[in-house]
Design a protein around this motif. Structure first.
Motif, mmCIF file in Angstrom:
data_model
loop_
_atom_site.group_PDB
_atom_site.id
_atom_site.type_symbol
_atom_site.label_atom_id
_atom_site.label_comp_id
_atom_site.label_asym_id
_atom_site.label_seq_id
_atom_site.Cartn_x
_atom_site.Cartn_y
_atom_site.Cartn_z
ATOM 1 N N SER A 299 124.022 -40.299 75.304
ATOM 2 C CA SER A 299 123.387 -39.895 76.444
ATOM 3 C C SER A 299 123.564 -38.572 76.903
ATOM 4 O O SER A 299 124.541 -38.128 76.883
ATOM 5 C CB SER A 299 123.715 -40.759 77.586
ATOM 6 O OG SER A 299 123.388 -42.211 77.226
ATOM 7 N N VAL A 300 122.541 -37.953 77.319
ATOM 8 C CA VAL A 300 122.488 -36.369 77.703
ATOM 9 C C VAL A 300 122.156 -36.600 79.205
ATOM 10 O O VAL A 300 121.198 -37.008 79.589
ATOM 11 C CB VAL A 300 121.487 -35.734 76.726
ATOM 12 C CG1 VAL A 300 121.597 -34.239 77.559
ATOM 13 C CG2 VAL A 300 121.948 -35.706 75.264
ATOM 14 N N GLY A 301 122.934 -36.012 80.127
ATOM 15 C CA GLY A 301 122.733 -35.916 81.593
ATOM 16 C C GLY A 301 123.650 -36.965 82.005
ATOM 17 O O GLY A 301 124.175 -37.876 81.442
ATOM 18 N N ARG B 26 133.236 -27.546 69.732
ATOM 19 C CA ARG B 26 132.748 -27.823 70.906
ATOM 20 C C ARG B 26 131.950 -26.855 71.616
ATOM 21 O O ARG B 26 130.926 -27.223 72.378
ATOM 22 C CB ARG B 26 134.160 -27.561 71.740
ATOM 23 C CG ARG B 26 134.905 -28.918 71.963
ATOM 24 C CD ARG B 26 136.219 -28.694 73.057
ATOM 25 N NE ARG B 26 137.328 -29.451 72.397
ATOM 26 C CZ ARG B 26 138.383 -28.856 71.906
ATOM 27 N NH1 ARG B 26 138.368 -27.578 71.603
ATOM 28 N NH2 ARG B 26 139.137 -29.593 71.404
ATOM 29 N N LYS B 27 132.059 -25.462 71.218
ATOM 30 C CA LYS B 27 130.958 -24.541 71.693
ATOM 31 C C LYS B 27 129.426 -24.790 71.431
ATOM 32 O O LYS B 27 128.655 -24.940 72.051
ATOM 33 C CB LYS B 27 131.525 -23.154 71.455
ATOM 34 C CG LYS B 27 130.412 -22.137 71.761
ATOM 35 C CD LYS B 27 131.066 -20.690 71.895
ATOM 36 C CE LYS B 27 130.035 -19.482 72.165
ATOM 37 N NZ LYS B 27 130.761 -18.352 72.121
ATOM 38 N N HIS B 28 129.602 -25.276 70.084
ATOM 39 C CA HIS B 28 128.140 -25.387 69.525
ATOM 40 C C HIS B 28 127.614 -26.799 69.988
ATOM 41 O O HIS B 28 126.497 -26.753 70.348
ATOM 42 C CB HIS B 28 128.336 -25.777 67.954
ATOM 43 C CG HIS B 28 127.022 -26.253 67.280
ATOM 44 N ND1 HIS B 28 125.916 -25.200 67.057
ATOM 45 C CD2 HIS B 28 126.608 -27.443 66.729
ATOM 46 C CE1 HIS B 28 125.069 -25.747 66.393
ATOM 47 N NE2 HIS B 28 125.356 -27.076 66.130
ATOM 48 N N PHE B 29 128.370 -27.764 69.921
ATOM 49 C CA PHE B 29 127.841 -29.172 70.530
ATOM 50 C C PHE B 29 127.697 -29.348 71.975
ATOM 51 O O PHE B 29 127.125 -30.119 72.436
ATOM 52 C CB PHE B 29 128.561 -30.665 69.871
ATOM 53 C CG PHE B 29 128.274 -30.360 68.410
ATOM 54 C CD1 PHE B 29 127.117 -31.203 68.033
ATOM 55 C CD2 PHE B 29 129.176 -30.025 67.305
ATOM 56 C CE1 PHE B 29 126.735 -31.194 66.771
ATOM 57 C CE2 PHE B 29 128.805 -30.341 66.112
ATOM 58 C CZ PHE B 29 127.857 -30.886 65.703
ATOM 59 N N TRP B 30 128.779 -28.850 72.689
ATOM 60 C CA TRP B 30 128.814 -28.961 74.262
ATOM 61 C C TRP B 30 129.060 -27.463 74.815
ATOM 62 O O TRP B 30 130.211 -27.115 75.267
ATOM 63 C CB TRP B 30 130.005 -29.744 74.591
ATOM 64 C CG TRP B 30 130.056 -31.181 74.074
ATOM 65 C CD1 TRP B 30 129.274 -32.219 74.346
ATOM 66 C CD2 TRP B 30 130.480 -31.651 72.773
ATOM 67 N NE1 TRP B 30 129.421 -33.270 73.569
ATOM 68 C CE2 TRP B 30 130.142 -33.035 72.758
ATOM 69 C CE3 TRP B 30 131.545 -31.064 71.728
ATOM 70 C CZ2 TRP B 30 130.492 -33.803 71.662
ATOM 71 C CZ3 TRP B 30 131.876 -31.852 70.738
ATOM 72 C CH2 TRP B 30 131.476 -33.380 70.653
#
Length: 92
Positions: free
Chosen positions: A49-51, A8-12
């Motif tokens: 999607s990002v954002g 989670r920390k790496h991707f988000w």
């Protein structure tokens, strides 16, 4: 990197923009194993999607993957290794 928290920390990362996975597909080409170990390899495709809102950008990516599974004493099979190639995402 080990465990769900590290993933989670790496991707988000905290404070990062929201990421929404719109579509994810895996197409296994081969599945096999012996004893407590098994594997699956094939192709994948993802759209995300990002954002958020009007500022969101949509990306897609496709490649190949391989997962290794181990059967534990409780009888469950869990992914122990997951590798994939990662060509640059395309902006749609």
């Amino acid at each position: 990197m080990v465990g769900a928290g590290a993933i989670r920390k790496h991707f988000w990362p905290a404070g990062g923009p929201p990421v929404t996975v719109g579509r994810y597909r895996m197409e296994p080409a081969e599945v096999g194993g012996c004893g407590a170990l098994a594997y699956s390899r094939g192709k994948f495709a993802i759209e995300f999607s990002v954002g958020s809102g009007r500022g969101a950008q949509t990306y897609s990516n496709a490649g190949t993957y391989m997962m290794i599974f181990r059967r534990y004493q409780d009888g469950e099979r869990r992914i122990t290794h997951y590798i994939w190639d990662d060509p640059p995402p395309r902006l749609d």
